[in-house]
Design a protein around this motif. Structure first.
Motif, PDB file in Angstrom:
ATOM      1  N   GLY A  84       0.823  -1.212   0.000  1.00  0.00           N
ATOM      2  CA  GLY A  84       0.000   0.000   0.000  1.00  0.00           C
ATOM      3  C   GLY A  84       0.853   1.257   0.000  1.00  0.00           C
ATOM      4  O   GLY A  84       0.562   2.225  -0.701  1.00  0.00           O
ATOM      5  N   SER A  85       1.954   1.214   0.781  1.00  0.00           N
ATOM      6  CA  SER A  85       2.833   2.393   0.843  1.00  0.00           C
ATOM      7  C   SER A  85       3.560   2.612  -0.485  1.00  0.00           C
ATOM      8  O   SER A  85       3.889   3.738  -0.847  1.00  0.00           O
ATOM      9  N   SER A  86       3.796   1.520  -1.228  1.00  0.00           N
ATOM     10  CA  SER A  86       4.409   1.673  -2.554  1.00  0.00           C
ATOM     11  C   SER A  86       3.430   2.355  -3.508  1.00  0.00           C
ATOM     12  O   SER A  86       3.831   3.166  -4.349  1.00  0.00           O
ATOM     13  N   LEU A  87       2.139   2.001  -3.358  1.00  0.00           N
ATOM     14  CA  LEU A  87       1.116   2.649  -4.190  1.00  0.00           C
ATOM     15  C   LEU A  87       1.065   4.152  -3.891  1.00  0.00           C
ATOM     16  O   LEU A  87       1.104   4.978  -4.818  1.00  0.00           O
ATOM     17  N   THR A  88       1.028   4.514  -2.608  1.00  0.00           N
ATOM     18  CA  THR A  88       0.942   5.939  -2.262  1.00  0.00           C
ATOM     19  C   THR A  88       2.224   6.676  -2.689  1.00  0.00           C
ATOM     20  O   THR A  88       2.166   7.839  -3.094  1.00  0.00           O
ATOM     21  N   MET A  89       3.369   5.973  -2.634  1.00  0.00           N
ATOM     22  CA  MET A  89       4.626   6.592  -3.079  1.00  0.00           C
ATOM     23  C   MET A  89       4.580   6.849  -4.585  1.00  0.00           C
ATOM     24  O   MET A  89       5.004   7.916  -5.053  1.00  0.00           O
ATOM     25  N   ALA A  92       2.600   9.815  -5.113  1.00  0.00           N
ATOM     26  CA  ALA A  92       3.336  11.037  -4.767  1.00  0.00           C
ATOM     27  C   ALA A  92       4.182  11.493  -5.957  1.00  0.00           C
ATOM     28  O   ALA A  92       4.244  12.691  -6.277  1.00  0.00           O
ATOM     29  N   VAL A  93       4.833  10.529  -6.627  1.00  0.00           N
ATOM     30  CA  VAL A  93       5.633  10.859  -7.812  1.00  0.00           C
ATOM     31  C   VAL A  93       4.716  11.403  -8.907  1.00  0.00           C
ATOM     32  O   VAL A  93       5.036  12.390  -9.578  1.00  0.00           O
ATOM     33  N   HIS A  94       3.542  10.782  -9.043  1.00  0.00           N
ATOM     34  CA  HIS A  94       2.566  11.256 -10.025  1.00  0.00           C
ATOM     35  C   HIS A  94       2.157  12.701  -9.714  1.00  0.00           C
ATOM     36  O   HIS A  94       2.086  13.549 -10.613  1.00  0.00           O
ATOM     37  N   GLY A  95       1.921  12.973  -8.432  1.00  0.00           N
ATOM     38  CA  GLY A  95       1.551  14.328  -8.011  1.00  0.00           C
ATOM     39  C   GLY A  95       2.639  15.336  -8.323  1.00  0.00           C
ATOM     40  O   GLY A  95       2.357  16.476  -8.718  1.00  0.00           O
ATOM     41  N   SER A 107      -0.214  12.105  -0.531  1.00  0.00           N
ATOM     42  CA  SER A 107       0.391  10.804  -0.829  1.00  0.00           C
ATOM     43  C   SER A 107       1.628  10.554   0.023  1.00  0.00           C
ATOM     44  O   SER A 107       1.832   9.448   0.525  1.00  0.00           O
ATOM     45  N   LEU A 108       2.456  11.587   0.185  1.00  0.00           N
ATOM     46  CA  LEU A 108       3.679  11.429   0.978  1.00  0.00           C
ATOM     47  C   LEU A 108       3.355  11.176   2.452  1.00  0.00           C
ATOM     48  O   LEU A 108       3.980  10.340   3.107  1.00  0.00           O
ATOM     49  N   VAL A 109       2.336  11.903   2.976  1.00  0.00           N
ATOM     50  CA  VAL A 109       1.948  11.701   4.377  1.00  0.00           C
ATOM     51  C   VAL A 109       1.397  10.290   4.565  1.00  0.00           C
ATOM     52  O   VAL A 109       1.726   9.606   5.546  1.00  0.00           O
ATOM     53  N   LEU A 110       0.577   9.820   3.609  1.00  0.00           N
ATOM     54  CA  LEU A 110       0.043   8.452   3.698  1.00  0.00           C
ATOM     55  C   LEU A 110       1.178   7.428   3.671  1.00  0.00           C
ATOM     56  O   LEU A 110       1.174   6.446   4.415  1.00  0.00           O
ATOM     57  N   ASN A 192      11.418  17.383 -10.164  1.00  0.00           N
ATOM     58  CA  ASN A 192      10.839  16.440  -9.192  1.00  0.00           C
ATOM     59  C   ASN A 192      11.747  15.237  -8.926  1.00  0.00           C
ATOM     60  O   ASN A 192      11.297  14.236  -8.369  1.00  0.00           O
ATOM     61  N   ILE A 193      13.029  15.346  -9.305  1.00  0.00           N
ATOM     62  CA  ILE A 193      13.919  14.188  -9.175  1.00  0.00           C
ATOM     63  C   ILE A 193      14.053  13.683  -7.733  1.00  0.00           C
ATOM     64  O   ILE A 193      14.147  12.472  -7.522  1.00  0.00           O
ATOM     65  N   PRO A 194      14.042  14.561  -6.703  1.00  0.00           N
ATOM     66  CA  PRO A 194      14.117  14.008  -5.331  1.00  0.00           C
ATOM     67  C   PRO A 194      12.940  13.085  -5.008  1.00  0.00           C
ATOM     68  O   PRO A 194      13.123  12.045  -4.385  1.00  0.00           O
ATOM     69  N   VAL A 195      11.730  13.464  -5.440  1.00  0.00           N
ATOM     70  CA  VAL A 195      10.556  12.629  -5.173  1.00  0.00           C
ATOM     71  C   VAL A 195      10.710  11.294  -5.886  1.00  0.00           C
ATOM     72  O   VAL A 195      10.485  10.222  -5.318  1.00  0.00           O
TER      73      VAL A 195
END
Lengths: 222, 103
Positions: A84-89, A92-95, A107-110, A192-195
């Motif tokens: 689930g955390s991989s999905l939210t990560m 986050a990249v999508h965002g 997404s990052l907080v989740l 967005n490379i850090p994300v």
């Protein structure tokens, strides 16, 4: 474009450094660097997996017995939590790629909360092993003829899950940093490379667990 | 923003795809647990590892964007796997030499 020395950190990161031909090359260099790091991480964990394999093939009965002491339910729940955390990560990249600050931060907080949930569950498991005297050392107790080799199983269990948990802690620290920056609007379609790189790291840690779960919790359950 | 920057940002996959991969990974986890409670004999370990490899591949290919990566990025994971095979293969040479099922 202003002189580099007078620009804020925010602006400086958007400039193509002089050693790169263009923004795309700069971006690809960052991605490639992260992948080289992950390749050596594969080998770092590879040493642990090699240790696991040698002892498992040497002491199959002890592995079967000792593995039954682990809680399949908690292991499976933690696997789901990490996936689930991989999905939210990924979200986050999508965002970040779409410049959606709200999507990034949520997404990052989740991801942070799911990662923390994983470590809390792991903590309960470790505590249970402590109560059951299954921590290798002078206090180790395991009934049956396989006791000395079961101790090796638990040494391998704590080494592998401990090193994995250590990676999770580092990941959580990186997430705090990303959340702070994302909330300030640091990341968007052009930068967005850090994300993305923290995302690569987070997914890699997820993959390690995908292998650890069956190897540690499901040795001989039938 | 210039088209150049757009190109640098890379391919953007749809959230739908991410949710589908998430679903596949959850199903894979359920299959892993179900298979573990069934007696496959010595095939138990290869089956568990095969499912894990499929799950890991989905993560690498979609979540880690290797599908959209440039050629050198696509070469990274196979390189890691090659090194891993050398590490595990040579370490386990004695066991492999004794034949399967392992005694």
């Amino acid at each position: 474009m202003a002189d580099a020395s007078t620009m804020s950190t925010y602006d400086r990161r958007r400039v193509v450094a002089h050693q790169f031909a263009d923004a795309q090359q700069q971006r690809e260099a960052a991605t490639l660097g992260m992948w080289f790091f992950l390749v050596q991480e594969v080998l770092f964990f590879g040493g642990l997996f090699a240790t696991y394999a040698v002892y498992r093939f040497r002491f199959p009965e002890a592995w079967a017995e000792a593995s039954k002491e682990l809680d399949v339910m908690l292991g499976a729940v933690n696997t789901a939590v990490l996936i689930g955390s991989s999905l939210t990560m990924a979200m986050a990249v999508h965002g970040a790629q779409t410049g959606n600050r709200r999507e990034q931060v949520i997404s990052l907080v989740l991801t942070f909360l799911l990662g923390t949930t994983f470590l809390v569950i792991k903590g309960f498991e470790y505590h249970h092993k402590w109560v059951e005297h299954l921590i290798p050392g002078p206090g180790f107790q395991f009934h049956g003829p396989e006791a000395p080799h079961a101790r090796i199983f638990f040494a391998v269990y704590f080494a592998m899950t401990g090193m994995h948990a250590f990676h999770m802690v580092i990941g959580l620290g990186l997430l705090v940093w990303l959340i702070k920056n994302a909330a300030q609007g640091m990341y968007d379609a052009s930068y967005n490379i850090p994300v993305e790189n923290v995302g690569l790291y987070w997914h890699f840690v997820d993959i390690v667990w995908i292998f650890l779960f069956p190897l540690l919790y499901l040795v001989s359950r039938h | 923003m210039s088209t150049h920057d757009d190109h640098a940002a890379g391919h953007i996959a749809s959230p739908k795809l991410y949710f589908a991969i998430f679903g596949a990974l959850m199903v894979g986890t359920a299959i892993t647990v179900a298979a573990a409670f069934h007696d496959f004999g010595t095939l138990g370990l290869p089956i568990a590892m095969a499912i894990a490899v499929v799950k890991a591949s989905l993560v690498v290919w979609f979540f880690m964007h290797v599908k959209y990566g440039f050629p050198l990025v696509k070469a990274m994971m196979p390189m890691a796997i090659a090194f891993l095979i050398v590490l595990l293969g040579f370490t386990l040479m004695d066991y492999v030499g004794r034949g399967f099922p392992l005694q």
